[in-house]
Design a protein around this motif. Sequence first.
Motif, PDB file in Angstrom:
ATOM      1  N   ASN A   1       0.815  -1.219   0.000  1.00  0.00           N
ATOM      2  CA  ASN A   1       0.000   0.000   0.000  1.00  0.00           C
ATOM      3  C   ASN A   1       0.847   1.266   0.000  1.00  0.00           C
ATOM      4  N   GLN A   2       2.112   1.152  -0.388  1.00  0.00           N
ATOM      5  CA  GLN A   2       3.041   2.272  -0.279  1.00  0.00           C
ATOM      6  C   GLN A   2       2.559   3.537  -0.987  1.00  0.00           C
ATOM      7  N   GLY A   3       2.050   3.401  -2.194  1.00  0.00           N
ATOM      8  CA  GLY A   3       1.581   4.576  -2.938  1.00  0.00           C
ATOM      9  C   GLY A   3       0.492   5.326  -2.190  1.00  0.00           C
ATOM     10  N   ALA A   4      -0.489   4.589  -1.699  1.00  0.00           N
ATOM     11  CA  ALA A   4      -1.601   5.210  -0.960  1.00  0.00           C
ATOM     12  C   ALA A   4      -1.119   5.788   0.369  1.00  0.00           C
ATOM     13  N   ILE A   5      -0.237   5.056   1.045  1.00  0.00           N
ATOM     14  CA  ILE A   5       0.288   5.520   2.341  1.00  0.00           C
ATOM     15  C   ILE A   5       1.093   6.799   2.150  1.00  0.00           C
ATOM     16  N   ASP A   6       1.978   6.820   1.149  1.00  0.00           N
ATOM     17  CA  ASP A   6       2.800   8.005   0.906  1.00  0.00           C
ATOM     18  C   ASP A   6       1.942   9.200   0.507  1.00  0.00           C
ATOM     19  N   ALA A   7       0.919   8.966  -0.322  1.00  0.00           N
ATOM     20  CA  ALA A   7       0.022  10.056  -0.729  1.00  0.00           C
ATOM     21  C   ALA A   7      -0.736  10.606   0.481  1.00  0.00           C
ATOM     22  N   LEU A   8      -1.146   9.719   1.361  1.00  0.00           N
ATOM     23  CA  LEU A   8      -1.867  10.139   2.562  1.00  0.00           C
ATOM     24  C   LEU A   8      -0.962  10.972   3.468  1.00  0.00           C
ATOM     25  N   ILE A   9       0.258  10.522   3.666  1.00  0.00           N
ATOM     26  CA  ILE A   9       1.216  11.284   4.473  1.00  0.00           C
ATOM     27  C   ILE A   9       1.454  12.643   3.827  1.00  0.00           C
TER      28      ILE A   9
ATOM     29  N   SER B   1       9.255  14.505  -0.632  1.00  0.00           N
ATOM     30  CA  SER B   1      10.648  14.128  -0.888  1.00  0.00           C
ATOM     31  C   SER B   1      11.619  14.767   0.109  1.00  0.00           C
ATOM     32  N   ARG B   2      11.192  15.828   0.795  1.00  0.00           N
ATOM     33  CA  ARG B   2      12.052  16.498   1.775  1.00  0.00           C
ATOM     34  C   ARG B   2      12.004  15.850   3.160  1.00  0.00           C
ATOM     35  N   VAL B   3      11.050  14.980   3.388  1.00  0.00           N
ATOM     36  CA  VAL B   3      10.938  14.318   4.687  1.00  0.00           C
ATOM     37  C   VAL B   3      12.123  13.351   4.818  1.00  0.00           C
ATOM     38  N   PRO B   4      12.882  13.467   5.908  1.00  0.00           N
ATOM     39  CA  PRO B   4      14.027  12.557   6.097  1.00  0.00           C
ATOM     40  C   PRO B   4      13.592  11.083   6.079  1.00  0.00           C
ATOM     41  N   LYS B   5      14.463  10.234   5.598  1.00  0.00           N
ATOM     42  CA  LYS B   5      14.134   8.816   5.411  1.00  0.00           C
ATOM     43  C   LYS B   5      13.636   8.124   6.687  1.00  0.00           C
ATOM     44  N   MET B   6      14.251   8.415   7.819  1.00  0.00           N
ATOM     45  CA  MET B   6      13.814   7.758   9.051  1.00  0.00           C
ATOM     46  C   MET B   6      12.409   8.221   9.437  1.00  0.00           C
ATOM     47  N   GLU B   7      12.139   9.510   9.322  1.00  0.00           N
ATOM     48  CA  GLU B   7      10.809  10.013   9.637  1.00  0.00           C
ATOM     49  C   GLU B   7       9.769   9.431   8.687  1.00  0.00           C
ATOM     50  N   LYS B   8      10.149   9.294   7.407  1.00  0.00           N
ATOM     51  CA  LYS B   8       9.255   8.675   6.416  1.00  0.00           C
ATOM     52  C   LYS B   8       8.932   7.242   6.836  1.00  0.00           C
TER      53      LYS B   8
END
Length: 158
Positions: A68-76, A87-94
Amino acid sequence: MSRKMNRKEERELALRGIFQIDFHAEDAELDTSLKNFFELAGQGDPEDEVSGMTGGYAKKVIDAALENQGAIDALIASHLKETWDFSRVPKMEKAILRLGVTELLYTKVPKEVAINEAVELAKKYASEESKTYINGILNRVAVEHKGLMEHGWSISGN
């Protein structure tokens, strides 16, 4: 035989797996990396002695996050401040946000627990300020998707 991991430990294991997503451009590369990760974490081959240490929760959460990565990332992304791009959110926070949203929407973990555990992971692994916006984003997701969460759809079967 070793003791079983508790849910908190499995959640941290899931975070480590989800964290790998942004480091692999190719699906095959990610598949290989996660296969190795699960084997090292004892969630790979059921014949492996170490696999008795986990209940499989981490793998189920990672699989749900990937599926569900696409939907989860869009929601975030939809809950970030207008001045921020995903794209600016640091990898760990993502990774923490992906874990939190996955637990909120795809498990029966109570929303308070999912949010609190994500904030605790942010305190441990992310910047000092990140715990505040992670808490805010996950709270907004929980409010927005309250009906779905009340139906208790679960990837874990619990």
